[in-house]
Design a protein around this motif. Structure first.
Motif, PDB file in Angstrom:
ATOM      1  N   ARG A   1     -57.656  10.020 -21.139  1.00  0.00           N
ATOM      2  CA  ARG A   1     -57.280   8.941 -20.219  1.00  0.00           C
ATOM      3  C   ARG A   1     -56.916   7.651 -20.968  1.00  0.00           C
ATOM      4  N   ARG A   2     -57.527   7.459 -22.114  1.00  0.00           N
ATOM      5  CA  ARG A   2     -57.257   6.264 -22.916  1.00  0.00           C
ATOM      6  C   ARG A   2     -55.826   6.269 -23.460  1.00  0.00           C
ATOM      7  N   VAL A   3     -55.287   7.442 -23.790  1.00  0.00           N
ATOM      8  CA  VAL A   3     -53.952   7.512 -24.400  1.00  0.00           C
ATOM      9  C   VAL A   3     -52.847   7.895 -23.416  1.00  0.00           C
ATOM     10  N   ALA A   4     -53.200   8.446 -22.261  1.00  0.00           N
ATOM     11  CA  ALA A   4     -52.188   8.942 -21.318  1.00  0.00           C
ATOM     12  C   ALA A   4     -51.472   7.805 -20.598  1.00  0.00           C
ATOM     13  N   ASP A   5     -50.176   8.008 -20.417  1.00  0.00           N
ATOM     14  CA  ASP A   5     -49.377   7.087 -19.607  1.00  0.00           C
ATOM     15  C   ASP A   5     -49.484   7.441 -18.133  1.00  0.00           C
ATOM     16  N   VAL A   6     -49.656   8.731 -17.860  1.00  0.00           N
ATOM     17  CA  VAL A   6     -49.704   9.240 -16.493  1.00  0.00           C
ATOM     18  C   VAL A   6     -50.747  10.359 -16.431  1.00  0.00           C
ATOM     19  N   VAL A   7     -51.477  10.420 -15.321  1.00  0.00           N
ATOM     20  CA  VAL A   7     -52.435  11.501 -15.084  1.00  0.00           C
ATOM     21  C   VAL A   7     -51.923  12.306 -13.888  1.00  0.00           C
ATOM     22  N   ILE A   8     -51.769  13.613 -14.094  1.00  0.00           N
ATOM     23  CA  ILE A   8     -51.254  14.510 -13.055  1.00  0.00           C
ATOM     24  C   ILE A   8     -52.275  15.624 -12.822  1.00  0.00           C
ATOM     25  N   LEU A   9     -52.655  15.815 -11.572  1.00  0.00           N
ATOM     26  CA  LEU A   9     -53.580  16.881 -11.224  1.00  0.00           C
ATOM     27  C   LEU A   9     -52.855  18.226 -11.320  1.00  0.00           C
ATOM     28  N   ASN A  10     -53.467  19.192 -12.015  1.00  0.00           N
ATOM     29  CA  ASN A  10     -52.868  20.517 -12.151  1.00  0.00           C
ATOM     30  C   ASN A  10     -53.864  21.590 -11.730  1.00  0.00           C
ATOM     31  N   GLU A  11     -54.146  21.634 -10.470  1.00  0.00           N
ATOM     32  CA  GLU A  11     -55.064  22.634  -9.922  1.00  0.00           C
ATOM     33  C   GLU A  11     -54.323  23.674  -9.094  1.00  0.00           C
ATOM     34  N   GLY A  12     -53.033  23.470  -8.872  1.00  0.00           N
ATOM     35  CA  GLY A  12     -52.306  24.360  -7.973  1.00  0.00           C
ATOM     36  C   GLY A  12     -51.149  25.054  -8.635  1.00  0.00           C
ATOM     37  N   ILE A  13     -50.008  25.020  -7.978  1.00  0.00           N
ATOM     38  CA  ILE A  13     -48.806  25.732  -8.404  1.00  0.00           C
ATOM     39  C   ILE A  13     -48.090  24.941  -9.499  1.00  0.00           C
ATOM     40  N   VAL A  14     -47.694  25.645 -10.547  1.00  0.00           N
ATOM     41  CA  VAL A  14     -47.041  25.011 -11.694  1.00  0.00           C
ATOM     42  C   VAL A  14     -45.805  24.221 -11.273  1.00  0.00           C
ATOM     43  N   SER A  15     -44.981  24.790 -10.412  1.00  0.00           N
ATOM     44  CA  SER A  15     -43.752  24.095 -10.006  1.00  0.00           C
ATOM     45  C   SER A  15     -44.055  22.776  -9.298  1.00  0.00           C
ATOM     46  N   ALA A  16     -45.147  22.710  -8.548  1.00  0.00           N
ATOM     47  CA  ALA A  16     -45.528  21.460  -7.888  1.00  0.00           C
ATOM     48  C   ALA A  16     -45.960  20.425  -8.923  1.00  0.00           C
ATOM     49  N   THR A  17     -46.651  20.868  -9.964  1.00  0.00           N
ATOM     50  CA  THR A  17     -47.055  19.966 -11.046  1.00  0.00           C
ATOM     51  C   THR A  17     -45.825  19.418 -11.762  1.00  0.00           C
ATOM     52  N   VAL A  18     -44.861  20.277 -12.038  1.00  0.00           N
ATOM     53  CA  VAL A  18     -43.612  19.855 -12.694  1.00  0.00           C
ATOM     54  C   VAL A  18     -42.913  18.789 -11.841  1.00  0.00           C
ATOM     55  N   GLU A  19     -42.808  19.014 -10.556  1.00  0.00           N
ATOM     56  CA  GLU A  19     -42.139  18.049  -9.673  1.00  0.00           C
ATOM     57  C   GLU A  19     -42.888  16.721  -9.648  1.00  0.00           C
ATOM     58  N   GLN A  20     -44.209  16.766  -9.673  1.00  0.00           N
ATOM     59  CA  GLN A  20     -45.004  15.536  -9.695  1.00  0.00           C
ATOM     60  C   GLN A  20     -44.746  14.765 -10.991  1.00  0.00           C
ATOM     61  N   ILE A  21     -44.679  15.462 -12.111  1.00  0.00           N
ATOM     62  CA  ILE A  21     -44.382  14.804 -13.392  1.00  0.00           C
ATOM     63  C   ILE A  21     -43.022  14.114 -13.308  1.00  0.00           C
ATOM     64  N   LEU A  22     -42.031  14.800 -12.759  1.00  0.00           N
ATOM     65  CA  LEU A  22     -40.682  14.231 -12.676  1.00  0.00           C
ATOM     66  C   LEU A  22     -40.602  13.056 -11.709  1.00  0.00           C
ATOM     67  N   ARG A  23     -41.481  13.000 -10.728  1.00  0.00           N
ATOM     68  CA  ARG A  23     -41.554  11.825  -9.840  1.00  0.00           C
ATOM     69  C   ARG A  23     -42.148  10.631 -10.562  1.00  0.00           C
ATOM     70  N   GLU A  24     -43.050  10.889 -11.496  1.00  0.00           N
ATOM     71  CA  GLU A  24     -43.767   9.818 -12.195  1.00  0.00           C
ATOM     72  C   GLU A  24     -43.069   9.323 -13.459  1.00  0.00           C
ATOM     73  N   ILE A  25     -42.248  10.175 -14.051  1.00  0.00           N
ATOM     74  CA  ILE A  25     -41.639   9.829 -15.338  1.00  0.00           C
ATOM     75  C   ILE A  25     -40.117   9.962 -15.257  1.00  0.00           C
ATOM     76  N   PRO A  26     -39.410   8.846 -15.361  1.00  0.00           N
ATOM     77  CA  PRO A  26     -37.950   8.961 -15.438  1.00  0.00           C
ATOM     78  C   PRO A  26     -37.558   9.536 -16.805  1.00  0.00           C
ATOM     79  N   VAL A  27     -36.552  10.392 -16.824  1.00  0.00           N
ATOM     80  CA  VAL A  27     -36.097  10.988 -18.076  1.00  0.00           C
ATOM     81  C   VAL A  27     -34.620  10.680 -18.269  1.00  0.00           C
ATOM     82  N   LEU A  28     -34.207  10.746 -19.510  1.00  0.00           N
ATOM     83  CA  LEU A  28     -32.792  10.498 -19.836  1.00  0.00           C
ATOM     84  C   LEU A  28     -31.956  11.702 -19.483  1.00  0.00           C
TER      85      LEU A  28
END
Length: 175
Positions: free
Chosen positions: A148-175
């Protein structure tokens, strides 16, 4: 939420939190490269992580992780899955940040200890083989604070992988 566009995404978290499966799915979705730091070390050394621990010990393995960290910052368009202890060493975090050429987003994949334990309990991972469930939970709690000290974003990963991926993409803009 990360404001600046990430040129690479580094996944951290405890053993069994899903860094590899989420990392592979995320890299596929982004059409980016995928790297696993443990695999990089195994290829470079020519032996498995358990063998490295057995022959050289954990301290030498952590030194190897630091060397890998100093190379990762130069990567762009890459999703990087780290070993469970990768970002728990201050020298490794420092080596990663000093080598950064662009912007890396560090994502903590958060899971309960029980979820992680169910995924790793029958593995040959050195920390699993050499510790009781209770000792692993103590390591988990300690590492969670470090992640938690080094992370920019914390994403819960208790469910479906594709849902976790979509949550990451909502939180982090990419080039």
């Amino acid at each position: 939420m990360v404001k600046k566009a990430a040129q690479s995404i580094l996944l951290c978290g405890f053993m069994g939190c899903g860094k590899t499966s989420v990392g592979q799915a995320l890299s596929f979705r982004l059409k980016w490269d995928f790297l696993d730091t443990d695999t990089m070390i195994e290829k470079r050394e020519g032996i498995s992580i358990p063998e490295i621990f057995e022959r050289f010990g954990e301290q030498e393995f952590r030194r190897m992780e630091m060397e890998v960290a100093s190379q990762l910052g130069r990567r762009k368009n890459t999703v990087i899955s780290t070993g469970g202890g990768f970002l728990t060493q201050e020298k490794t975090v420092q080596a990663l940040r000093e080598s950064a050429n662009g912007f890396e987003a560090i994502v903590l994949l958060d899971c309960s200890f029980e979820t992680c334990y169910q995924r790793i309990k029958n593995s040959d991972r050195p920390l699993v083989k050499n510790n009781t469930k209770e000792q692993l939970e103590e390591i988990f709690i300690k590492r969670q604070l470090q992640y938690r000290r080094v992370a920019d974003v914390v994403i819960l990963n208790e469910g479906i992988v594709s849902a976790t991926v979509e949550q990451i993409l909502r939180e982090i803009p990419v080039l």
